[in-house]
Write a protein that holds these residues in place. Structure first.
Motif, mmCIF file in Angstrom:
data_model
loop_
_atom_site.group_PDB
_atom_site.id
_atom_site.type_symbol
_atom_site.label_atom_id
_atom_site.label_comp_id
_atom_site.label_asym_id
_atom_site.label_seq_id
_atom_site.Cartn_x
_atom_site.Cartn_y
_atom_site.Cartn_z
ATOM 1 N N GLY A 147 0.816 -1.201 0.000
ATOM 2 C CA GLY A 147 0.000 0.000 0.000
ATOM 3 C C GLY A 147 0.850 1.250 0.000
ATOM 4 O O GLY A 147 2.078 1.193 -0.199
ATOM 5 N N ILE A 166 -5.290 -2.807 4.636
ATOM 6 C CA ILE A 166 -4.708 -1.813 3.730
ATOM 7 C C ILE A 166 -4.998 -2.174 2.273
ATOM 8 O O ILE A 166 -5.390 -1.322 1.461
ATOM 9 C CB ILE A 166 -3.194 -1.697 3.964
ATOM 10 N N ILE A 167 -4.834 -3.448 1.936
ATOM 11 C CA ILE A 167 -5.012 -3.865 0.539
ATOM 12 C C ILE A 167 -6.486 -3.902 0.137
ATOM 13 O O ILE A 167 -6.891 -3.296 -0.870
ATOM 14 C CB ILE A 167 -4.375 -5.249 0.304
ATOM 15 N N GLY A 221 -5.461 -0.001 -0.895
ATOM 16 C CA GLY A 221 -4.025 0.212 -1.041
ATOM 17 C C GLY A 221 -3.538 1.597 -0.679
ATOM 18 O O GLY A 221 -2.333 1.864 -0.722
#
Length: 596
Positions: free
Chosen positions: A333, A526-527, A532
């Motif tokens: 990210g 986060i992904i 990201g």
């Protein structure tokens, strides 16, 4: 060794002095290189080995020791279950190590496997097995919490021989608070299998010192993972241990991450004992000099950046990094701003107040596991992520202990008690929580009495509380007050709920355990959930205002005549049917007698 003097030298001068020493004096000084709380900062071993190599070029009277916490606390420890740390310890050619509390993070069987693969001696005077795996007690004649019949897992000390018949004993001791902070490692189900002798650690250390002296040790060095006193356990500190014992010449300390070049504490006989500590993550390398001709002890802390470097150990480190690079360098990210555990002045505050990293981590727990709440102990959040691309290695560094997440169903009453326990040591560090899915206010002028009922794993809290106005986030982004008898779903690590020592949720309903590692939940958040990119709502380093430190406007407790707020902070502990009060720096009975 007789009471000694402290002389501070610069490292370069120590090297030159050693070269001419033998021309004027009979015995070459003994040099003990020491460190503490490396916490997987493997690049630090390059500096440690550099100091070792420089001193060994001039004399063979050199030893290298550690006072613990080397197997966990960073990425390389987590992804290898400690093996990469052992690889570096062996490459650096240690002589003696003792155990820190985080050596128990992988549990005792794995710890013993790692110790067996070490080339150095590992010593501990207070680690015992008190029950076998079938549940049968090994104790035959109880004595203040440890017993004859208990199985000692490691040698309590080792003696190293140096030139001119000088013998230095290294005694190891680990803080008994590890039995609370790493509680799971000492248990099999609900039964305590292993013990660090919480009631008799002074006795076992003194016994080891006496035995070492009896074997001809001319100097006794205590490798102590005790540190400075904590507010919650003031009886467990190196200074308190020294004051209750005799025969120790030097304490190479650890655990509290303090930078102490040298300080003196009087022992049981009134003799001064030197204590030193190097900080953490190899901020400094310590050198202790034992000069028997001058009857003097020298200590110096050398900043790691100023240390010579070992090419050989650097090659080992490079090899390990090459093995891990494809995994750890994976970009997961991006953030346009710093995600931190510090305040604007660089003070580590994640254990005393809200931070944007704390918000991100607890949101990751709550959202990835689809629960109403997410909580993480501040001490379990270990590193910043700077602005720029975020790598998987950085994510692991943030949550480097590798604890597993679970989901739980808790009542509002459990939740509020849990938060109150977490805030009891403020403004000092302790068991403070980072939170998601709720908000609260904290009034640190209040000092409730918290009674811990060990027999049934409950707490009772008397007096005006610190935590108030607890509200739960709703699906429409509004907040409503917590309801004592209502249940809420929570994501937290198994360690936090059952093993850290805050017992308010011990009786909560377990929905599912061992879901995923903490760091993998953050990576997934986060992904998948943030696409990201860390959004702007996390920019403020002080967080999103989930915690407000505000004194109540109502007069809940009248101040005393001197203007102070009521009584001192106080925690009660019911242990073995006896009531104790923890106040200030001692543990008291109800009659006011100091017992610890």
């Amino acid at each position: 060794m007789k009471p000694h003097r402290l002389i501070a030298f610069h490292f370069a001068f120590c090297i030159s002095l050693l070269g001419v020493h033998s021309a004027f004096l009979q015995a070459t000084p003994i040099r003990i290189i020491y460190e503490n709380d490396v916490h997987c900062a493997l690049d630090g071993y390059v500096s440690i080995a550099g100091v070792r190599d420089s001193l060994r070029q001039l004399s063979t009277d050199v030893a290298l020791v550690s006072s613990g916490d080397y197997l966990q606390g960073g990425t390389m420890g987590s992804i290898s279950n400690g093996k990469f740390c052992v690889d570096m310890i062996n490459a650096t050619q240690y002589d003696v190590l003792t155990l820190g509390n985080h050596e128990f993070d992988y549990r005792v069987p794995r710890l013993m496997e790692l110790i067996a693969s070490m080339d150095a001696d590992v010593v501990s005077s207070n680690l015992y097995q008190i029950q076998d795996t079938s549940g049968s007690s090994l104790l035959t004649s109880p004595l203040q919490g440890e017993s004859e019949g208990a199985l000692r897992l490691l040698p309590p000390y080792v003696i190293k021989d140096f030139s001119d018949s000088r013998r230095v004993a290294f005694v190891g001791v680990t803080t008994p608070t590890a039995m609370v902070d790493e509680r799971y490692a000492f248990l099999d189900g609900n039964d305590t299998i292993y013990s660090l002798c919480p009631d008799s650690f002074v006795t076992v250390v003194q016994r080891a010192v006496n035995a070492a002296r009896g074997e001809g040790a001319t100097t006794v060095v205590l490798l102590s993972h005790m540190g400075e006193a904590e507010a919650r356990w003031p009886q467990y500190s190196s200074a308190e241990l020294v004051a209750a014992t005799s025969g120790i010449d030097v304490v190479l300390d650890a655990h509290s991450h303090d930078v102490i070049s040298a300080q003196y504490v009087a022992n049981l006989n009134g003799d001064r004992v030197l204590i030193s500590q190097t900080g953490n993550k190899v901020a400094n390398v310590g050198v202790l000099t034992i000069d028997t001709d001058l009857d003097t002890l020298y200590t110096e802390l050398i900043p790691s950046a100023s240390c010579p470097k070992s090419v050989a150990v650097q090659h080992v480190l490079d090899s390990l990094n090459d093995q891990c690079a494809p995994i750890l360098n994976q970009v997961v990210g991006h953030t346009d701003f710093l995600l931190t555990i510090y305040d604007a002045d660089g003070v580590r505050v994640v254990r005393t107040s809200e931070t944007n990293m704390g918000d991100l981590v607890t949101d990751a727990f709550r959202i990835t596991q689809s629960t109403q709440l997410g909580i993480q102990n501040g001490g379990g959040i270990r590193a910043d992520i700077p602005a720029g691309d975020i790598t998987y290695g950085q994510v692991i560094d943030v949550l480097s202990f590798g604890n597993m997440l679970g989901t739980y169903r808790v009542t509002g009453r459990m939740l509020v008690d849990f938060l109150e326990e977490g805030c009891k040591t403020l403004p000092k560090e302790g068991t403070f929580m980072q939170i998601s899915g709720l908000r609260m206010k904290v009034d640190t002028t209040q000092h409730p009495t918290i009674t811990i009922h060990m027999e049934d794993s409950t707490v009772s809290i008397e007096g005006p509380r610190r935590v108030y106005d607890v509200e739960i986030l709703q699906s429409d982004s509004t907040y409503v007050p917590v309801v004592a008898d209502q249940t809420y779903t929570l994501t937290a690590s198994n360690y936090l709920i059952f093993q850290q020592g805050i017992i308010s949720m011990y009786k909560c309903e377990v929905i599912q355990t061992n879901l995923t590692e903490e760091y993998n939940a953050l990576k997934q958040y986060i992904i998948n959930d943030l696409g990201g990119v860390v959004p702007e709502r996390y920019r403020a380093i002080g967080g999103q205002g989930r915690m407000q430190f505000v004194a109540r406007t109502t007069d809940l407790e009248s101040p005393s005549q001197d203007g102070s707020q009521g009584s001192d902070p106080c925690t009660k502990l019911l242990r073995n049917g006896r009531l104790y009060i923890l106040r200030s720096a001692h543990l008291y009975t109800l009659q006011g007698q100091v017992v610890e």
